[in-house]
Design a protein around this motif. Structure first.
Motif, PDB file in Angstrom:
ATOM      1  N   ILE A  44      45.395  28.326  36.014  1.00 55.53           N
ATOM      2  CA  ILE A  44      44.674  29.606  35.929  1.00 55.53           C
ATOM      3  C   ILE A  44      43.242  29.441  36.430  1.00 55.53           C
ATOM      4  N   LEU A  45      42.574  28.394  35.967  1.00 57.86           N
ATOM      5  CA  LEU A  45      41.199  28.156  36.395  1.00 57.86           C
ATOM      6  C   LEU A  45      41.117  27.961  37.901  1.00 57.86           C
ATOM      7  N   GLY A  46      42.068  27.197  38.434  1.00 58.72           N
ATOM      8  CA  GLY A  46      42.029  26.880  39.854  1.00 58.72           C
ATOM      9  C   GLY A  46      42.359  28.040  40.764  1.00 58.72           C
ATOM     10  N   SER A  47      43.027  29.070  40.240  1.00 54.08           N
ATOM     11  CA  SER A  47      43.434  30.197  41.082  1.00 54.08           C
ATOM     12  C   SER A  47      42.552  31.430  40.904  1.00 54.08           C
ATOM     13  N   THR A  48      41.516  31.325  40.095  1.00 57.70           N
ATOM     14  CA  THR A  48      40.602  32.456  39.893  1.00 57.70           C
ATOM     15  C   THR A  48      39.512  32.412  40.959  1.00 57.70           C
ATOM     16  N   THR A  49      39.331  33.526  41.687  1.00 48.14           N
ATOM     17  CA  THR A  49      38.532  33.489  42.924  1.00 48.14           C
ATOM     18  C   THR A  49      37.127  34.065  42.823  1.00 48.14           C
ATOM     19  N   TYR A  50      36.878  34.992  41.878  1.00 40.81           N
ATOM     20  CA  TYR A  50      35.566  35.648  41.766  1.00 40.81           C
ATOM     21  C   TYR A  50      35.169  36.303  43.085  1.00 40.81           C
ATOM     22  N   GLU A  51      36.077  37.119  43.587  1.00 48.03           N
ATOM     23  CA  GLU A  51      35.841  37.837  44.834  1.00 48.03           C
ATOM     24  C   GLU A  51      36.274  39.289  44.697  1.00 48.03           C
ATOM     25  N   PHE A  52      35.799  40.084  45.620  1.00 50.77           N
ATOM     26  CA  PHE A  52      36.220  41.474  45.743  1.00 50.77           C
ATOM     27  C   PHE A  52      36.806  41.662  47.132  1.00 50.77           C
ATOM     28  N   LYS A  53      37.735  42.614  47.238  1.00 50.51           N
ATOM     29  CA  LYS A  53      38.387  42.826  48.529  1.00 50.51           C
ATOM     30  C   LYS A  53      38.464  44.307  48.850  1.00 50.51           C
ATOM     31  N   ASN A  54      38.194  44.631  50.106  1.00 46.58           N
ATOM     32  CA  ASN A  54      38.382  45.983  50.591  1.00 46.58           C
ATOM     33  C   ASN A  54      39.838  46.111  51.031  1.00 46.58           C
ATOM     34  N   THR A  55      40.605  46.905  50.313  1.00 44.81           N
ATOM     35  CA  THR A  55      42.043  46.995  50.572  1.00 44.81           C
ATOM     36  C   THR A  55      42.349  47.683  51.896  1.00 44.81           C
ATOM     37  N   LYS A  56      41.371  48.356  52.468  1.00 42.83           N
ATOM     38  CA  LYS A  56      41.579  49.042  53.752  1.00 42.83           C
ATOM     39  C   LYS A  56      41.217  48.151  54.939  1.00 42.83           C
ATOM     40  N   THR A  57      40.084  47.449  54.835  1.00 41.15           N
ATOM     41  CA  THR A  57      39.601  46.647  55.969  1.00 41.15           C
ATOM     42  C   THR A  57      39.964  45.174  55.849  1.00 41.15           C
ATOM     43  N   GLY A  58      40.293  44.728  54.624  1.00 38.97           N
ATOM     44  CA  GLY A  58      40.594  43.322  54.406  1.00 38.97           C
ATOM     45  C   GLY A  58      39.362  42.465  54.180  1.00 38.97           C
ATOM     46  N   LEU A  69      28.762  52.392  48.384  1.00 34.54           N
ATOM     47  CA  LEU A  69      29.952  52.818  47.662  1.00 34.54           C
ATOM     48  C   LEU A  69      31.139  52.958  48.602  1.00 34.54           C
ATOM     49  N   ASP A  70      32.233  52.327  48.247  1.00 34.66           N
ATOM     50  CA  ASP A  70      33.481  52.378  49.017  1.00 34.66           C
ATOM     51  C   ASP A  70      34.618  52.398  48.009  1.00 34.66           C
ATOM     52  N   MET A  71      35.432  53.420  48.057  1.00 31.37           N
ATOM     53  CA  MET A  71      36.485  53.593  47.059  1.00 31.37           C
ATOM     54  C   MET A  71      37.657  52.639  47.267  1.00 31.37           C
ATOM     55  N   ASN A  72      37.631  51.841  48.328  1.00 30.76           N
ATOM     56  CA  ASN A  72      38.724  50.919  48.612  1.00 30.76           C
ATOM     57  C   ASN A  72      38.474  49.500  48.112  1.00 30.76           C
ATOM     58  N   VAL A  73      37.335  49.253  47.504  1.00 35.15           N
ATOM     59  CA  VAL A  73      36.999  47.903  47.051  1.00 35.15           C
ATOM     60  C   VAL A  73      37.601  47.641  45.673  1.00 35.15           C
ATOM     61  N   ARG A  74      38.248  46.503  45.544  1.00 40.23           N
ATOM     62  CA  ARG A  74      38.887  46.109  44.293  1.00 40.23           C
ATOM     63  C   ARG A  74      38.521  44.664  43.951  1.00 40.23           C
ATOM     64  N   VAL A  75      38.702  44.307  42.686  1.00 48.61           N
ATOM     65  CA  VAL A  75      38.633  42.902  42.284  1.00 48.61           C
ATOM     66  C   VAL A  75      39.844  42.197  42.891  1.00 48.61           C
ATOM     67  N   ALA A  76      39.631  41.041  43.504  1.00 49.41           N
ATOM     68  CA  ALA A  76      40.689  40.387  44.280  1.00 49.41           C
ATOM     69  C   ALA A  76      41.698  39.627  43.422  1.00 49.41           C
ATOM     70  N   CYS A  77      41.281  39.082  42.302  1.00 43.22           N
ATOM     71  CA  CYS A  77      42.132  38.180  41.519  1.00 43.22           C
ATOM     72  C   CYS A  77      42.562  38.841  40.211  1.00 43.22           C
ATOM     73  N   LYS A  78      43.845  38.670  39.872  1.00 43.69           N
ATOM     74  CA  LYS A  78      44.368  39.287  38.645  1.00 43.69           C
ATOM     75  C   LYS A  78      43.692  38.759  37.394  1.00 43.69           C
ATOM     76  N   TYR A  79      43.188  37.537  37.446  1.00 40.75           N
ATOM     77  CA  TYR A  79      42.532  36.971  36.264  1.00 40.75           C
ATOM     78  C   TYR A  79      41.117  37.514  36.061  1.00 40.75           C
ATOM     79  N   ASN A  80      40.616  38.287  37.030  1.00 42.17           N
ATOM     80  CA  ASN A  80      39.335  38.972  36.861  1.00 42.17           C
ATOM     81  C   ASN A  80      39.512  40.423  36.442  1.00 42.17           C
ATOM     82  N   ASN A  81      40.768  40.878  36.316  1.00 44.19           N
ATOM     83  CA  ASN A  81      41.007  42.253  35.897  1.00 44.19           C
ATOM     84  C   ASN A  81      40.534  42.459  34.466  1.00 44.19           C
TER      85      ASN A  81
END
Length: 441
Positions: A44-58, A69-81
């Protein structure tokens, strides 16, 4: 010739499938509970990224502090949810730190919460939330990261995550953490829907439906709030929830809980769902751990815990696992409910709340769990999130997943609790023979 070819292909396919089954079975975990807990935690520790991702642009970002402000930006890693499942995982990781003395697990939880509260990222998602709420309402905010922080309308939003934040606050005090903790307490005290007798109940799928799941969603927070503040009103509330849930949800014929009770038509739900029973059991164990010995409701809460343990133990399967539907052996074997039962039994025996015999059921449960895990720290047979539906078919057909916070937190808690659990010892009959003597009147 064509028939021979088809027959050969079928034999080849059968052999391949058999080989896959053998490989899967061969991957059964053989590590100790301690070693496997560390493997899962480190994955779990090794796979947590602490990043955000734009789901439209990548595009990816390490911070959204100054991002337009961009409505397409999400937290990238499930462990940061921000989700109750990660709250359970955080609780487990801090318990692992306490058990092993390795502070990296505490540091991980602290980093996660600083990532949310103290690095300028939260304001961006507040703006997203406000815009979605204005444009689309409640359905619009559901797709956004961290929306539950701002929504705060249900215990899934704030209960277990707030509970883990209390554990962290007691180790690493922080004003931002405490602010959110107090907001959650205010919600539970004054906003959470309840029946007239104080029992927590949701307003769906029927108005005032009591969910067994909410025992943990509420009590995980209330018990820790009582511990942190010393204010017994939180312990009183938690104890009353346990007692009331036993009144409303207990099935005396089967000695286990229904998933729900609808107060409008006065009917129970159709299922004795394993994880729902597990939530109650784990919550009660957490409460007993912080409840003063002289609390006026402690005896009643302990009776509830013992009664549930005795009932649940009778449904353990031949492989040590409990089924998705406790009373239905044709439902699949599921790891999260099993893990919660193992956790509660192991803690109960170690604390002297339960008869020592129950450690045998915990040991068998651990053996069963090992068949659903690998020495790499992979966890399988995790039932996905499950609501309430009016047919057992819904529960039978829930998908299962691998390496998801829905199961990793409970599994970790069970493994950690079994690290120093006593071994089952049987009193041999021949050791007792000398006590039998003929005494004539």
């Amino acid at each position: 010739m064509k028939k021979i070819f088809i027959s050969c292909m079928l034999l080849l396919a059968s052999a391949t499938l058999f080989s896959q089954v053998e490989v899967k079975n061969a991957a059964q975990a053989k590590l100790s509970a301690s070693e496997l807990a560390v493997k899962i935690a480190d994955r779990i520790l090794g796979s947590t990224t602490y990043e955000f991702k734009n789901t439209k642009t990548g595009e990816t970002y390490t911070t959204v502090k100054n991002l337009p402000l961009d409505m397409n930006v999400r937290v990238a890693c499930k462990y940061n949810n921000w989700h109750y499942t990660n709250g359970v995982t955080h609780i487990a990781l801090m318990e692992l730190a306490d058990k092993t003395g390795d502070k990296k697990y505490d540091d991980y939880v602290l980093r996660n919460m600083n990532f949310v509260f103290n690095e300028g990222n939260l304001d961006f998602f507040r703006k997203q939330y406000d815009k979605a709420m204005k444009d689309e309402g409640w359905y619009g905010v559901r797709k956004l990261s961290w929306h539950m922080i701002f929504r705060g309308k249900r215990l899934d939003d704030n209960g277990p995550m707030g509970a883990s934040l209390i554990d962290l606050q007691m180790k690493h005090p922080d004003k931002a953490f405490l602010k959110y903790i107090n907001e959650t307490a205010e919600h539970l005290n004054y906003g959470e829907p309840r029946l007239e007798d104080g029992t927590i109940a949701r307003i769906w799928p029927h108005v005032n439906t009591i969910w067994a799941d909410d025992a943990f969603m509420a009590i995980s927070f209330l018990a820790r709030m009582g511990k942190m503040t010393g204010d017994m009103k939180y312990i009183d509330d938690a104890a009353n929830q346990v007692i009331k849930y036993h009144e409303y949800l207990w099935c005396p014929e089967k000695q286990i809980f229904y998933h729900c009770y609808h107060t409008d038509n006065k009917e129970h739900g159709v299922a004795h769902w394993s994880r729902a029973n597990g939530w109650v059991f784990m919550a009660t164990a957490d409460l007993l751990d912080v409840m003063p010995q002289d609390h006026p409701l402690r005896t009643k809460v302990l009776e509830c815990f013992k009664r549930q343990c005795s009932g649940v133990a009778r449904y353990q399967g031949k492989n040590g696992l409990w089924h998705q539907l406790l009373d239905k052996e044709d439902s699949f074997e599921e790891i999260t409910g099993t893990a919660m039962f193992v956790f509660g039994m192991a803690r109960g025996v170690k604390r002297g709340w339960l008869h020592p015999d129950f450690i045998y059921a915990a040991e068998q449960g651990l053996k069963g769990m090992m068949t659903k895990m690998s020495d790499k720290g992979d966890v399988t047979a995790i039932c996905v999130g499950t609501g309430i539906m009016p047919s057992p078919a819904y529960y039978y057909n829930r998908p299962v997943q691998e390496n998801d916070p829905m199961g990793e937190g409970p599994v970790l808690r069970a493994l950690i609790e079994m690290i120093d659990a006593p071994k089952y010892t049987e009193i041999k009959a021949e050791q007792q023979y000398d006590k039998i003597v003929v005494k004539k009147p």
